[in-house]
Design a protein around this motif. Structure first.
Motif, PDB file in Angstrom:
ATOM      1  N   ASN A   1      24.377  47.798  74.080  1.00  0.00           N
ATOM      2  CA  ASN A   1      25.741  48.234  73.796  1.00  0.00           C
ATOM      3  C   ASN A   1      26.017  48.283  72.302  1.00  0.00           C
ATOM      4  OD1 ASN A   1      26.724  48.755  76.370  1.00  0.00           O
ATOM      5  ND2 ASN A   1      27.112  46.592  76.729  1.00  0.00           N
ATOM      6  N   LEU A   2      25.494  47.343  71.564  1.00  0.00           N
ATOM      7  CA  LEU A   2      25.710  47.337  70.120  1.00  0.00           C
ATOM      8  C   LEU A   2      25.014  48.508  69.437  1.00  0.00           C
ATOM      9  CD1 LEU A   2      25.490  43.542  69.273  1.00  0.00           C
ATOM     10  CD2 LEU A   2      27.529  45.002  69.269  1.00  0.00           C
ATOM     11  N   GLU A   3      23.887  48.927  69.980  1.00  0.00           N
ATOM     12  CA  GLU A   3      23.180  50.065  69.405  1.00  0.00           C
ATOM     13  C   GLU A   3      23.971  51.358  69.605  1.00  0.00           C
ATOM     14  OE1 GLU A   3      19.384  50.181  71.287  1.00  0.00           O
ATOM     15  OE2 GLU A   3      18.668  48.390  70.256  1.00  0.00           O
ATOM     16  N   HIS A   4      24.659  51.469  70.730  1.00  0.00           N
ATOM     17  CA  HIS A   4      25.337  52.711  71.078  1.00  0.00           C
ATOM     18  C   HIS A   4      26.825  52.700  70.783  1.00  0.00           C
ATOM     19  CE1 HIS A   4      21.736  54.249  72.938  1.00  0.00           C
ATOM     20  NE2 HIS A   4      21.610  53.095  73.576  1.00  0.00           N
ATOM     21  N   LEU A   5      27.292  51.655  70.158  1.00  0.00           N
ATOM     22  CA  LEU A   5      28.712  51.523  69.870  1.00  0.00           C
ATOM     23  C   LEU A   5      28.961  51.742  68.385  1.00  0.00           C
ATOM     24  CD1 LEU A   5      31.534  50.570  70.935  1.00  0.00           C
ATOM     25  CD2 LEU A   5      30.856  48.302  70.179  1.00  0.00           C
ATOM     26  N   ASP A   6      29.902  52.598  68.080  1.00  0.00           N
ATOM     27  CA  ASP A   6      30.300  52.817  66.700  1.00  0.00           C
ATOM     28  C   ASP A   6      31.545  51.964  66.446  1.00  0.00           C
ATOM     29  OD1 ASP A   6      30.788  53.669  64.171  1.00  0.00           O
ATOM     30  OD2 ASP A   6      31.228  55.751  64.719  1.00  0.00           O
ATOM     31  N   LEU A   7      31.396  50.890  65.695  1.00  0.00           N
ATOM     32  CA  LEU A   7      32.498  49.939  65.507  1.00  0.00           C
ATOM     33  C   LEU A   7      33.685  50.566  64.786  1.00  0.00           C
ATOM     34  CD1 LEU A   7      30.582  46.655  64.638  1.00  0.00           C
ATOM     35  CD2 LEU A   7      31.718  47.236  66.765  1.00  0.00           C
ATOM     36  N   ASN A   8      33.417  51.426  63.814  1.00  0.00           N
ATOM     37  CA  ASN A   8      34.529  52.052  63.086  1.00  0.00           C
ATOM     38  C   ASN A   8      35.355  52.943  64.007  1.00  0.00           C
ATOM     39  OD1 ASN A   8      33.938  50.839  60.639  1.00  0.00           O
ATOM     40  ND2 ASN A   8      32.466  52.413  60.096  1.00  0.00           N
ATOM     41  N   GLU A   9      34.708  53.724  64.831  1.00  0.00           N
ATOM     42  CA  GLU A   9      35.425  54.584  65.771  1.00  0.00           C
ATOM     43  C   GLU A   9      36.200  53.751  66.782  1.00  0.00           C
ATOM     44  OE1 GLU A   9      36.036  57.846  66.061  1.00  0.00           O
ATOM     45  OE2 GLU A   9      35.151  57.961  64.066  1.00  0.00           O
ATOM     46  N   SER A  10      35.592  52.676  67.225  1.00  0.00           N
ATOM     47  CA  SER A  10      36.258  51.804  68.180  1.00  0.00           C
ATOM     48  C   SER A  10      37.519  51.191  67.578  1.00  0.00           C
ATOM     49  CB  SER A  10      35.291  50.700  68.614  1.00  0.00           C
ATOM     50  OG  SER A  10      35.901  49.791  69.452  1.00  0.00           O
ATOM     51  N   ARG A  11      37.436  50.756  66.359  1.00  0.00           N
ATOM     52  CA  ARG A  11      38.609  50.173  65.689  1.00  0.00           C
ATOM     53  C   ARG A  11      39.703  51.212  65.481  1.00  0.00           C
ATOM     54  NH1 ARG A  11      34.627  47.026  61.987  1.00  0.00           N
ATOM     55  NH2 ARG A  11      34.455  45.091  63.158  1.00  0.00           N
ATOM     56  N   LYS A  12      39.312  52.431  65.121  1.00  0.00           N
ATOM     57  CA  LYS A  12      40.302  53.493  64.924  1.00  0.00           C
ATOM     58  C   LYS A  12      41.021  53.821  66.223  1.00  0.00           C
ATOM     59  CE  LYS A  12      37.959  55.729  61.060  1.00  0.00           C
ATOM     60  NZ  LYS A  12      37.204  56.914  60.627  1.00  0.00           N
ATOM     61  N   SER A  13      40.284  53.888  67.311  1.00  0.00           N
ATOM     62  CA  SER A  13      40.919  54.203  68.590  1.00  0.00           C
ATOM     63  C   SER A  13      41.834  53.059  69.044  1.00  0.00           C
ATOM     64  CB  SER A  13      39.875  54.515  69.649  1.00  0.00           C
ATOM     65  OG  SER A  13      39.098  53.388  69.945  1.00  0.00           O
ATOM     66  N   LYS A  14      41.467  51.820  68.764  1.00  0.00           N
ATOM     67  CA  LYS A  14      42.334  50.692  69.111  1.00  0.00           C
ATOM     68  C   LYS A  14      43.612  50.716  68.285  1.00  0.00           C
ATOM     69  CE  LYS A  14      39.002  47.300  70.728  1.00  0.00           C
ATOM     70  NZ  LYS A  14      38.395  45.995  70.459  1.00  0.00           N
ATOM     71  N   ASP A  15      43.495  51.098  67.009  1.00  0.00           N
ATOM     72  CA  ASP A  15      44.681  51.154  66.150  1.00  0.00           C
ATOM     73  C   ASP A  15      45.690  52.173  66.664  1.00  0.00           C
ATOM     74  OD1 ASP A  15      43.829  49.190  64.450  1.00  0.00           O
ATOM     75  OD2 ASP A  15      43.048  50.545  62.918  1.00  0.00           O
ATOM     76  N   LYS A  16      45.224  53.238  67.302  1.00  0.00           N
ATOM     77  CA  LYS A  16      46.126  54.255  67.831  1.00  0.00           C
ATOM     78  C   LYS A  16      46.929  53.730  69.011  1.00  0.00           C
ATOM     79  CE  LYS A  16      43.313  58.153  66.424  1.00  0.00           C
ATOM     80  NZ  LYS A  16      42.488  59.287  66.879  1.00  0.00           N
ATOM     81  N   LEU A  17      46.437  52.710  69.679  1.00  0.00           N
ATOM     82  CA  LEU A  17      47.116  52.179  70.852  1.00  0.00           C
ATOM     83  C   LEU A  17      48.267  51.235  70.506  1.00  0.00           C
ATOM     84  CD1 LEU A  17      44.030  51.352  73.088  1.00  0.00           C
ATOM     85  CD2 LEU A  17      45.574  53.300  73.293  1.00  0.00           C
ATOM     86  N   TYR A  18      48.256  50.674  69.313  1.00  0.00           N
ATOM     87  CA  TYR A  18      49.273  49.694  68.942  1.00  0.00           C
ATOM     88  C   TYR A  18      50.588  50.368  68.595  1.00  0.00           C
ATOM     89  CZ  TYR A  18      45.380  46.437  68.539  1.00  0.00           C
ATOM     90  OH  TYR A  18      44.286  45.659  68.800  1.00  0.00           O
ATOM     91  N   ILE A  19      51.674  49.692  68.890  1.00  0.00           N
ATOM     92  CA  ILE A  19      52.999  50.170  68.538  1.00  0.00           C
ATOM     93  C   ILE A  19      53.395  49.514  67.232  1.00  0.00           C
ATOM     94  CG2 ILE A  19      55.412  50.209  69.232  1.00  0.00           C
ATOM     95  CD1 ILE A  19      54.431  50.082  72.109  1.00  0.00           C
ATOM     96  N   ARG A  20      53.769  50.311  66.289  1.00  0.00           N
ATOM     97  CA  ARG A  20      54.086  49.795  64.959  1.00  0.00           C
ATOM     98  C   ARG A  20      55.594  49.599  64.740  1.00  0.00           C
ATOM     99  NH1 ARG A  20      49.229  48.656  63.904  1.00  0.00           N
ATOM    100  NH2 ARG A  20      47.718  50.208  63.320  1.00  0.00           N
ATOM    101  N   ILE A  21      56.397  50.006  65.694  1.00  0.00           N
ATOM    102  CA  ILE A  21      57.852  49.905  65.555  1.00  0.00           C
ATOM    103  C   ILE A  21      58.336  48.679  66.308  1.00  0.00           C
ATOM    104  CG2 ILE A  21      60.041  51.053  65.997  1.00  0.00           C
ATOM    105  CD1 ILE A  21      58.427  53.697  66.018  1.00  0.00           C
ATOM    106  N   PRO A  22      58.964  47.733  65.624  1.00  0.00           N
ATOM    107  CA  PRO A  22      59.459  46.541  66.330  1.00  0.00           C
ATOM    108  C   PRO A  22      60.630  46.915  67.249  1.00  0.00           C
ATOM    109  CG  PRO A  22      60.147  46.499  64.047  1.00  0.00           C
ATOM    110  CD  PRO A  22      59.250  47.690  64.199  1.00  0.00           C
TER     111      PRO A  22
END
Length: 56
Positions: free
Chosen positions: A31-52
Motif C-alpha cells: 500500500n505504501l508503494e502505491h499510495l501518493d501521500l501528497n495527493e492523499s493529503r490534498k484530497s483530505k483537505d478538500k473534505l474539511y469545512i473551514r467555516i466555523p
C-alpha cells in the motif's frame, strides 16, 4: 433512554481471515508503494469545512 431498534442479522457472517505478521507487513508495504501521500493529503483537505458554525 430509548431502546434502539437495530436490524437483526439472520445470515452467518463470513469468517475473517487472520493475517500473519509477515502477510500484514507485505500488505502495508504494498500500500505504501502505491499510495501518493501528497495527493492523499490534498484530497483530505478538500473534505474539511473551514467555516466555523454554531448551533443555537
Amino acid at each position: 433512554m430509548k431502546k434502539l431498534k437495530l436490524p437483526v442479522v439472520k445470515k452467518n457472517l463470513p469468517r475473517s481471515k487472520s493475517l500473519s505478521m509477515e502477510d500484514y507487513l507485505e500488505f502495508v508495504q504494498m500500500n505504501l508503494e502505491h499510495l501518493d501521500l501528497n495527493e492523499s493529503r490534498k484530497s483530505k483537505d478538500k473534505l474539511y469545512i473551514r467555516i466555523p458554525f454554531r448551533l443555537k
